[in-house]
Design an enzyme around this catalytic site. Structure first.
Site, PDB file in Angstrom:
ATOM      1  N   GLN A   1      52.001  48.593  92.337  1.00  0.00           N
ATOM      2  CA  GLN A   1      52.743  49.183  91.226  1.00  0.00           C
ATOM      3  C   GLN A   1      54.065  49.818  91.663  1.00  0.00           C
ATOM      4  O   GLN A   1      54.942  50.086  90.829  1.00  0.00           O
ATOM      5  CB  GLN A   1      51.866  50.197  90.490  1.00  0.00           C
ATOM      6  CG  GLN A   1      50.699  49.541  89.772  1.00  0.00           C
ATOM      7  CD  GLN A   1      49.844  50.505  88.983  1.00  0.00           C
ATOM      8  OE1 GLN A   1      50.232  51.638  88.730  1.00  0.00           O
ATOM      9  NE2 GLN A   1      48.657  50.063  88.590  1.00  0.00           N
TER      10      GLN A   1
ATOM     11  N   ARG B   1      50.548  49.915  80.317  1.00  0.00           N
ATOM     12  CA  ARG B   1      49.586  49.044  80.999  1.00  0.00           C
ATOM     13  C   ARG B   1      49.882  47.574  80.721  1.00  0.00           C
ATOM     14  O   ARG B   1      49.749  46.723  81.620  1.00  0.00           O
ATOM     15  CB  ARG B   1      48.154  49.387  80.558  1.00  0.00           C
ATOM     16  CG  ARG B   1      47.094  48.660  81.368  1.00  0.00           C
ATOM     17  CD  ARG B   1      45.694  48.968  80.876  1.00  0.00           C
ATOM     18  NE  ARG B   1      45.421  48.352  79.578  1.00  0.00           N
ATOM     19  CZ  ARG B   1      44.194  48.180  79.082  1.00  0.00           C
ATOM     20  NH1 ARG B   1      43.138  48.594  79.775  1.00  0.00           N
ATOM     21  NH2 ARG B   1      44.012  47.632  77.914  1.00  0.00           N
TER      22      ARG B   1
ATOM     23  N   TYR C   1      42.648  46.343  92.909  1.00  0.00           N
ATOM     24  CA  TYR C   1      41.931  45.485  91.968  1.00  0.00           C
ATOM     25  C   TYR C   1      42.550  44.117  91.733  1.00  0.00           C
ATOM     26  O   TYR C   1      41.990  43.312  90.986  1.00  0.00           O
ATOM     27  CB  TYR C   1      41.731  46.199  90.622  1.00  0.00           C
ATOM     28  CG  TYR C   1      42.959  46.770  89.970  1.00  0.00           C
ATOM     29  CD1 TYR C   1      43.788  45.986  89.182  1.00  0.00           C
ATOM     30  CD2 TYR C   1      43.270  48.115  90.111  1.00  0.00           C
ATOM     31  CE1 TYR C   1      44.902  46.518  88.561  1.00  0.00           C
ATOM     32  CE2 TYR C   1      44.390  48.664  89.494  1.00  0.00           C
ATOM     33  CZ  TYR C   1      45.194  47.863  88.720  1.00  0.00           C
ATOM     34  OH  TYR C   1      46.301  48.403  88.108  1.00  0.00           O
TER      35      TYR C   1
ATOM     36  N   HIS D   1      36.007  50.519  88.411  1.00  0.00           N
ATOM     37  CA  HIS D   1      37.315  50.881  87.870  1.00  0.00           C
ATOM     38  C   HIS D   1      37.238  52.035  86.883  1.00  0.00           C
ATOM     39  O   HIS D   1      37.980  53.023  86.981  1.00  0.00           O
ATOM     40  CB  HIS D   1      37.974  49.670  87.205  1.00  0.00           C
ATOM     41  CG  HIS D   1      39.305  49.969  86.605  1.00  0.00           C
ATOM     42  ND1 HIS D   1      39.447  50.475  85.323  1.00  0.00           N
ATOM     43  CD2 HIS D   1      40.557  49.839  87.102  1.00  0.00           C
ATOM     44  CE1 HIS D   1      40.736  50.655  85.066  1.00  0.00           C
ATOM     45  NE2 HIS D   1      41.421  50.265  86.119  1.00  0.00           N
TER      46      HIS D   1
ATOM     47  N   ARG E   1      34.866  51.960  80.997  1.00  0.00           N
ATOM     48  CA  ARG E   1      35.214  50.915  80.018  1.00  0.00           C
ATOM     49  C   ARG E   1      35.266  49.535  80.674  1.00  0.00           C
ATOM     50  O   ARG E   1      35.160  48.517  79.995  1.00  0.00           O
ATOM     51  CB  ARG E   1      36.551  51.237  79.341  1.00  0.00           C
ATOM     52  CG  ARG E   1      37.759  51.199  80.235  1.00  0.00           C
ATOM     53  CD  ARG E   1      39.048  51.498  79.475  1.00  0.00           C
ATOM     54  NE  ARG E   1      40.224  51.350  80.325  1.00  0.00           N
ATOM     55  CZ  ARG E   1      40.732  52.317  81.076  1.00  0.00           C
ATOM     56  NH1 ARG E   1      40.163  53.515  81.070  1.00  0.00           N
ATOM     57  NH2 ARG E   1      41.794  52.103  81.826  1.00  0.00           N
TER      58      ARG E   1
ATOM     59  N   HIS F   1      41.731  61.502  88.047  1.00  0.00           N
ATOM     60  CA  HIS F   1      42.376  62.076  86.864  1.00  0.00           C
ATOM     61  C   HIS F   1      41.472  63.136  86.227  1.00  0.00           C
ATOM     62  O   HIS F   1      41.795  64.312  86.288  1.00  0.00           O
ATOM     63  CB  HIS F   1      42.771  61.015  85.834  1.00  0.00           C
ATOM     64  CG  HIS F   1      43.666  59.966  86.369  1.00  0.00           C
ATOM     65  ND1 HIS F   1      44.886  60.245  86.955  1.00  0.00           N
ATOM     66  CD2 HIS F   1      43.532  58.606  86.423  1.00  0.00           C
ATOM     67  CE1 HIS F   1      45.452  59.131  87.348  1.00  0.00           C
ATOM     68  NE2 HIS F   1      44.660  58.119  87.051  1.00  0.00           N
TER      69      HIS F   1
ATOM     70  N   ASP G   1      49.206  57.396  92.935  1.00  0.00           N
ATOM     71  CA  ASP G   1      48.770  56.499  91.872  1.00  0.00           C
ATOM     72  C   ASP G   1      49.731  55.339  91.633  1.00  0.00           C
ATOM     73  O   ASP G   1      49.770  54.388  92.411  1.00  0.00           O
ATOM     74  CB  ASP G   1      48.547  57.319  90.603  1.00  0.00           C
ATOM     75  CG  ASP G   1      47.794  56.566  89.514  1.00  0.00           C
ATOM     76  OD1 ASP G   1      47.531  55.371  89.685  1.00  0.00           O
ATOM     77  OD2 ASP G   1      47.456  57.174  88.485  1.00  0.00           O
TER      78      ASP G   1
END
Length: 445
Positions: free
Chosen positions: A62, A83, A122, A203, A206, A269, A317
């Site tokens: 990222q 996202r 991931y 992860h 959800r 978080h 992050d």
């Protein structure tokens, strides 16, 4: 035996004077003696010595699009619209791109005062969603990047299976992330075989159904019952609402009721908790993983730090910023804004808590300057420190510095990897990063 003398150093119990550090050829501290005299053949540190900070949460790829999402894509931008843009980069990245981006990132981390990183990884498969010939290809590229940079590493291959609570089918743009439990554990074993501290990261609730979570934890215990477990939890209020709708419980409460959460666990978080969840997680000994600059960038909300009575650490992050001091500054300033008061935590306590919590999350002996821990430290030196006490120097670094100018040296496992603010691989790594980003931007046009 290797030794270094520091006029002042931050030890687990606080600042100490005339500290003699000794470490062995494996890079482990064998003795930390305060009140010592400097032997004639021992070099002196050029400034204040503080333990290196572990970065407990990283998505390395990222970094390539940091700064490129700062425009309004919809009427009300949020984590969820960000996202969607992030997934476009994830869909185009190659193994070579990932290694180049991560090498640059890890050097940036070192130059900013981080000495180790927990990589929550991931993007496992090729762009079509097929496993590479070596299923661990992408994870091993991160290992190679960390070794080139010289940063300590905890690898956390991520299990990702669904797009929402209730086993909602995955989206097309999530296909590179998907694994069965057996496939994910094969990646874990391959990384471990390369001598790297390795755990797992379901992860989020959800993205991992309850049955898969139980199977993953059982499989990990069979490989290494001490391995760390990291999970995204309660980052966004939408996640809390969805959890209540599908399970009847808030996310962390469901996890505490259905998983063996303990000191191995890092709850990343955990922004939106109630008092019962906080008490339960602290009682279990879990560490909270806070990422203040990313949480601010994504509009997540503020973690209630004074209400938390357990361990915590920091991560960068999404790498909107890569600066250990800035993460701690944002953490403290957020608390000040929420409470309309100053000095909720002072610099010394912020640094020591972040080191201890980060080490717990990493599952490695990187908990500070004491015998038995890895010889990781940062030397802070700045002309603006003249006449200041050690506590004032650290506070100046966190709250009144020009970014990372004061980071003069960084040592990892007893080896100086940053000297006079410079890293030997910095120029080559930057060229590789820029080439990878240019390729990605062209691919996304």
């Amino acid at each position: 035996m290797n030794r270094l003398f520091a006029e002042h150093a931050l030890l687990p119990a606080g600042f100490a004077e005339r500290v003699l550090l000794s470490w062995d050829t494996a890079g482990a501290l064998t003795a930390v003696q305060s009140g010592a005299e400097c032997p004639p053949d021992v070099p002196r540190a050029g400034g204040l010595v503080v333990p290196g900070l572990p970065n407990l949460h990283s998505h390395a790829f990222q970094r390539a699009f940091a700064g490129l999402t700062e425009y309004r894509a919809i009427a009300q931008d949020s984590f969820w619209s960000w996202r969607d843009l992030m997934y476009r980069f994830a869909g185009a990245i190659t193994p070579d791109d990932l290694e180049a981006i991560a090498t640059q990132l890890y050097i940036e981390m070192l130059r900013a005062g981080f000495t180790s990183v927990c990589e929550f990884h991931y993007v496992h498969h090729d762009p079509a969603g097929r496993p590479y010939a070596d299923r661990a290809e992408m994870s091993l590229r991160l290992v190679a990047a960390a070794r080139r940079a010289g940063i300590g590493l905890t690898m956390l291959p991520v299990l990702y299976q669904t797009s929402g609570f209730g086993a909602k089918p995955p989206r097309e743009d999530q296909k590179r992330f998907l694994n069965g439990v057996d496939g994910l554990l094969r990646i874990v074993e391959a990384v471990r075989a390369n001598g790297v501290r390795t755990g797992v990261a379901p992860h989020s609730l959800r993205a991992v159904p309850p049955e898969a979570l139980a199977e993953l934890l059982a499989g990990l215990d069979a490989i290494d019952a001490s391995a760390p477990v990291h999970i995204h939890i309660a980052e966004q209020m939408q996640e809390v609402r969805d959890s209540l709708a599908h399970t009847g419980a808030r996310p962390l409460q469901w996890l505490l009721d259905h998983a063996p959460v303990d000191t191995r666990w890092c709850l990343v978080h955990a922004t939106h908790l109630d008092d019962v969840e906080r008490e339960g997680a602290a009682h279990r000994g879990a560490v909270i993983g806070l990422c203040p600059t990313t949480e601010a960038n994504l509009g997540d909300g503020l973690f209630d730090l004074p209400a938390w009575q357990g361990a915590w650490g920091i991560g960068s992050d999404s790498h909107a910023s890569v600066d250990a001091a800035e993460e701690l500054r944002w953490l403290e300033y957020g608390q000040r804004l929420a409470r309309q008061q100053r000095n909720v935590m002072v610099a010394e306590d912020l640094w020591r808590c972040a080191v201890a919590g980060g080490a717990q999350a990493a599952g490695r002996n990187v908990a500070g300057l004491e015998a038995g821990q890895q010889a990781d430290w940062v030397v802070l030196a700045d002309a603006m420190f003249e006449g200041l006490t050690p506590a004032q120097q650290l506070a100046t670094h966190l709250f009144a510095s020009h970014r990372r100018d004061a980071v003069a040296q960084v040592w990892v496992a007893g080896r100086c990897v940053v000297d006079n603010g410079r890293h030997a691989e910095a120029e080559a790594a930057e060229r590789g990063f820029l080439a990878a980003r240019a390729r990605l931007l062209e691919a996304l046009r």
